[in-house]
Structures are given as structure tokens and as C-alpha cells.
Design an enzyme around this catalytic site. Structure first.
Site, mmCIF file in Angstrom:
data_model
loop_
_atom_site.group_PDB
_atom_site.id
_atom_site.type_symbol
_atom_site.label_atom_id
_atom_site.label_comp_id
_atom_site.label_asym_id
_atom_site.label_seq_id
_atom_site.Cartn_x
_atom_site.Cartn_y
_atom_site.Cartn_z
ATOM 1 N N HIS A 155 43.169 2.620 50.372
ATOM 2 C CA HIS A 155 42.950 1.439 49.939
ATOM 3 C C HIS A 155 41.273 1.316 49.912
ATOM 4 O O HIS A 155 40.643 1.341 48.839
ATOM 5 C CB HIS A 155 43.542 0.144 50.363
ATOM 6 C CG HIS A 155 43.179 -0.983 49.469
ATOM 7 N ND1 HIS A 155 43.931 -1.515 48.565
ATOM 8 C CD2 HIS A 155 42.032 -1.810 49.703
ATOM 9 C CE1 HIS A 155 43.223 -2.613 48.121
ATOM 10 N NE2 HIS A 155 42.048 -2.845 48.653
ATOM 11 N N GLU A 156 40.644 1.235 51.036
ATOM 12 C CA GLU A 156 39.485 1.072 51.280
ATOM 13 C C GLU A 156 38.530 2.194 50.632
ATOM 14 O O GLU A 156 37.335 2.324 50.075
ATOM 15 C CB GLU A 156 39.009 0.697 52.660
ATOM 16 C CG GLU A 156 39.515 -0.216 53.201
ATOM 17 C CD GLU A 156 39.507 -1.728 52.559
ATOM 18 O OE1 GLU A 156 38.513 -1.609 51.629
ATOM 19 O OE2 GLU A 156 40.358 -2.518 52.546
ATOM 20 N N HIS A 181 37.760 2.022 47.143
ATOM 21 C CA HIS A 181 36.805 1.032 46.787
ATOM 22 C C HIS A 181 35.511 1.887 47.092
ATOM 23 O O HIS A 181 34.607 2.053 46.210
ATOM 24 C CB HIS A 181 36.780 -0.024 47.955
ATOM 25 C CG HIS A 181 37.529 -1.328 47.613
ATOM 26 N ND1 HIS A 181 37.584 -1.930 46.342
ATOM 27 C CD2 HIS A 181 38.450 -1.662 48.294
ATOM 28 C CE1 HIS A 181 38.673 -2.845 46.346
ATOM 29 N NE2 HIS A 181 39.191 -2.623 47.443
ATOM 30 N N GLU A 194 39.754 -3.731 42.625
ATOM 31 C CA GLU A 194 41.043 -3.404 42.941
ATOM 32 C C GLU A 194 41.844 -2.642 42.215
ATOM 33 O O GLU A 194 42.929 -2.001 42.816
ATOM 34 C CB GLU A 194 41.732 -4.863 42.887
ATOM 35 C CG GLU A 194 41.167 -5.848 44.164
ATOM 36 C CD GLU A 194 41.541 -5.211 45.604
ATOM 37 O OE1 GLU A 194 42.783 -5.038 45.835
ATOM 38 O OE2 GLU A 194 40.645 -5.147 46.457
#
Ligand code: ZN
Length: 499
Positions: free
Chosen positions: A265-266, A269, A295
Site C-alpha cells: 500500500h505505502e 503511494h 489512495e
């Protein structure tokens, strides 16, 4: 100053702002990752001095005069500079419309409210926090009326986080989810064919999980010369500039999947932040189009890619190598376990399918608060009623219910829809990028470059040059349509749960 001189001054100003933000960010990051415990006061003092200069740079008289002068010549500006001036000037223009004493009173209210919320959450004492909700709603309405009197106050707040987003779009979006996904969750809950998640419960040494993180960052294609990973209580990403990005994770020895998906997830980003075009470096266009677009990238990698059969197939050999407990588990069993879905109480721990319901509840309650249909006194009851209606679960305490998130305590109303929109954007992006090639066949082989290339071309390179609505419409080749998200979730979970 002529136009050329003003533009040179603008570039210099932004470079300076980026430098101060870089320094402030690094001190913060160091504080939550590596700094020795006795340095907090020193870091606090340094941050205060740097923040003061940074605030002066973005709101001071010289900046205001420069931006006003450039705005007066806006017809002569190229597209990136027009957008930069617009974005930098926006908060200044808004600030001008709010009386200073009301603005500072609001900052004080937020500080106090956050403080009370912390205590209220710990002690499960909603009553002590409730008055702040009403005051924050009233204050936000008041400020919205100063800044944008022609707009519905809640829509104004939505726009603070997702420029161009309307209540109409949000209402239609959540109505589509409600209609289609509530029955789907009910079927998933009633299914006899549930994945076995017990195979994921074993002791996973942290040093092995660190090896896994490095491996995953390599698979994602993260440039380790410009991005590193550290460990914090709550995982986050901070892209100071496109050339310096940091992600963090949190390791649980009894749950290796938690950090695995945090890193993905990170990482999503992070590659977005690093993917902006070079000419936007050190400008206000550098950090992504919006929270929902950000997101959309992180959740795309976490769920759509990271929880796909192809990706699980790709990483399964590495997982078996690191964790002997998984050696006898086949790919399909692992894929099913990593996609298990069940209604739960806490938003941040929710799975891919049920996540959007947590957001839907918050959206409906925010709207009702701003429309004056409910007050803080009704909030816990309404919260619990909606969790029962959408997810079929009883909320045992306010701490696990209405008090769980910090957003409202910080006056951040209108922020939540971004999370759900981001997930839905991802499904429509997948549809576009998969139209001409089978991306998952490449992913299975370990080749994520076609995915990165598509996202770089359609999303990353632009930073915040366009409003999120315009950016996504360009990428989709059509307006946003929630039915892609509904179809994606329905197909995936119908198959996993044999519905
Ligand atoms: Zn995120």
C-alpha cells in the site's frame, strides 16, 4: 517586475518552500523512526522555527503580492504556471475572507477537541467529546459561509479534499454501492465456502519480514536510491520531493500479512510520488492530484494487484522460502486466505470488500450533521444502527464505534469519501489499462512495468496539474462510473465464495 521576473521569483519561492518542507519532513520522519528519545525538545524547537518561516513563505505579504501580480496576468501563463499560481493563491484567498479572530478561535477549538477525543476514546466516554462535534460542525459551516457563500457547506468541505467533487456524485456513488454490495456482503457471510485463514497464523520473525519488505519493494519497482523503508507504530508514506521518498511499516510477529500489505500500500503511494515529471520537482504540483487519487494508487497496488491470483502466484515461492509454515500450502489456498472477507468494527482493519461500508456510514452521518438532521446526541445511535443495517454487526462500545477515528475530532469533515472513491477509481483504471493487454499474465511473470508505464503516462507524471476529476476523466476516457468497482468486487468475491 515584468512577467518573466515574476515567474523567476515564483520558481525561487517554490524551491525555497520545498526546501523548508523537506527539512521539516525529515525532522518529523527522524523523530518517529530513528531519533534518540532525548532529542524531542530540540527537534520541536527546530521544527517551530522552520514552520514559522514556511508559513511566512506561503502567506507573507511578498508572496501575496507576487501571486496577485501573476494572477492579474493569468492569460499570459502556461498551463503549469497557471495551476501553480491558482493552487498557491487558493488558501491565501480563503484566509483573507475569514476574520482572523475566528480563524484562531477555530485552531484553538481543534486543539482542544483533539485532546478531549484522545481521552474520550481511551475511556470510552463519548459524552465528554460530544459537545465538540456540534461546535466543530457549526464553526465549519460558518467558515464555509465566509469563503464560499454560494455553495452548500458540506460540498465546500468535500471540495477541500477532492476538488470538483459534488454531493450529487457522492450520493450516486454511495447509492450504487449500497444497492449492489449490501446483498453481496450478506451472501458472502452466508457462504459455506469460506477461505481458511488459520494457515496465516504462525510466528513470523521480524527479520524474515524485513527481508520480505525489501523483496516486495523490488517487485513493485521502487527505486531504492530514492526511497527507503522504516518501522513506525502506524505505516505511512512521506514523499518530501520526487527524489526523496520514505515509507514505513509495522511488523506483527503473529500476522505477516499485515505488514506485507502495508508495504504494498505505502509502496503504491511512494511510486506515485516519485513518478511525477522532472519539471514539476520542487513545485506545488509535485505531490499528487488529491487524497482520493493517492489512495487510488495505493489501494490499486494493495488490493487489485497485491491480492490478485497472479501476484500471489508470483510471490508465493518467496513466502514459502521465508516461512516454512507455508511450505505445504498451495497458491490457490493462499490466494483465498489473503482475500477472506468478513464484516468488522474497525475501518482501518477492514478487508477489500467491506471497507467501503465503513466510509458510507461516515458519509451519511456527516451529511446529516451538516444538514441539521441529527446532532452529536444522535450520533452513536445512528452509527450503531447503520453498522447493523449495512454490515449486520452490533457495535459493543463507542470506542470501537463512533470514537474510533481522529478525523472529526480534527475538524476534518468531508475527508472520508476520498478513501472509498480511491478504491473505485482503481477498478475503473484497471478496466482501461487491461483493455488492450493482459496485465495479469505479465504480473504473474514478475513484470509490473506495463502497469507502472500505464500509470506513469496517465496519472503519475501530471502531479496536481489537473483537478482530480479532470485527471481521472482523461485516464478513464470517460466520466467516473462506480459500476466498474461494483463489477470488480462482485466478480471477485462471487468466485472466491462460490456464490
Ligand atoms: Zn494510503
Amino acid at each position: 517586475m515584468n512577467l518573466q521576473e515574476s515567474l523567476t521569483a515564483l520558481d525561487a519561492l517554490q524551491r525555497k518552500m520545498a526546501t523548508y518542507n523537506h527539512a521539516i519532513g525529515l525532522i518529523y520522519y527522524d523523530g518517529v523512526t530513528a531519533a534518540p528519545s532525548g532529542t524531542a525538545q530540540n527537534r520541536g524547537e527546530s521544527m517551530a522555527v522552520l514552520s514559522e518561516v514556511s508559513y511566512e513563505l506561503s502567506t507573507g505579504k511578498d508572496t501575496e503580492a507576487l501571486l496577485d501580480a501573476l494572477w492579474a496576468q493569468k492569460d499570459a501563463l502556461d498551463e503549469p504556471h497557471l495551476r501553480m499560481v491558482y493552487l498557491l493563491r487558493k488558501s491565501l484567498v480563503e484566509l483573507r475572507k475569514i476574520p482572523m479572530d475566528e480563524y484562531t478561535a477555530y485552531q484553538r477549538l481543534v486543539n482542544e477537541s483533539e485532546d478531549v477525543w484522545h481521552r474520550a476514546k481511551n475511556e470510552n466516554d463519548y459524552a465528554s467529546f460530544a459537545p465538540y462535534i456540534d461546535q466543530l460542525v457549526a464553526a465549519n459551516k460558518h467558515m464555509a459561509a465566509y469563503v464560499s457563500p454560494e455553495k452548500d457547506p458540506y460540498e465546500y468541505l468535500l471540495n477541500n479534499y477532492e476538488e470538483g467533487l459534488t454531493r450529487e456524485t457522492c450520493d450516486a456513488f454511495f447509492a450504487t454501492l449500497r444497492e449492489n454490495l449490501v446483498p453481496l456482503v450478506q451472501k458472502v457471510c452466508a457462504s459455506e465456502n469460506k477461505p481458511d485463514t488459520s494457515l496465516l497464523q504462525f510466528h513470523a520473525p521480524i527479520e524474515k519480514q524485513r527481508v520480505l519488505s525489501d523483496y516486495l519493494m523490488d517487485v513493485l519497482g521502487m527505486d531504492r536510491a530514492h526511497c527507503t523503508i522504516a518501522e513506525t507504530e502506524h505505516p505511512f508514506t512521506t514523499g518530501f520531493t520526487k527524489y526523496d521518498c520514505r515509507i514505513t511499516t509495522h511488523y506483527y510477529e503473529d500476522n505477516m500479512a499485515s505488514s506485507m500489505y502495508s508495504v504494498i500500500h505505502e509502496g503504491g503511494h511512494g511510486i506515485y510520488d516519485m513518478g511525477v515529471k522532472d519539471e514539476f520537482a520542487y513545485t506545488c504540483l509535485e505531490n499528487g492530484a488529491s487524497m482520493a487519487v493517492h489512495e487510488s494508487q495505493s489501494r490499486f497496488f494493495e488490493n487489485i494487484i497485491g491480492r490478485s491470483r497472479a501476484f500471489v502466484h508470483l510471490i508465493a515461492p518467496k513466502l514459502r522460502e521465508l516461512f516454512p509454515e507455508l511450505q505445504s500450502i498451495d497458491d490457490e489456498t493462499l490466494y483465498r486466505a489473503l482475500n477472506e472477507s468478513h464484516p468488522s468494527l474497525i475501518r482501518t482493519e477492514a478487508d477489500e470488500l467491506t471497507y467501503c461500508f465503513h466510509i458510507m456510514v461516515r458519509y451519511e452521518l456527516e451529511k446529516a450533521l451538516f444538514d441539521g438532521k441529527i446532532t452529536s446526541a444522535d450520533l452513536p445511535g445512528e452509527w450503531n444502527r447503520l453498522y447493523k443495517e449495512y454490515l449486520g454487526i452490533d457495535v459493543p462500545s463507542d470506542r470501537e464505534g463512533v470514537l474510533q477515528d481522529s478525523h472529526w475530532a480534527g475538524g476534518m469533515f468531508g475527508y472520508f469519501p476520498s478513501y472509498a472513491l480511491g478504491s473505485a477509481y482503481g477498478a475503473q483504471l484497471l478496466n482501461q489499462m487491461n483493455a488492450n493487454s493482459d496485465l495479469f499474465a505479465e504480473i504473474e511473470k514478475g513484470n509490473l512495468e506495463p502497469v507502472r508505464e500505464w500509470l506513469r503516462e496517465h496519472i503519475w507524471q501530471y502531479g496536481s496539474l489537473y483537478t482530480p476529476t479532470v485527471l481521472m476523466e482523461k485516464a478513464f476516457g470517460a466520466p467516473f462510473d462506480a459500476s466498474y468497482y461494483v463489477r470488480y468486487l462482485t466478480d471477485k468475491f462471487t468466485e472466491i465464495y462460490s456464490l
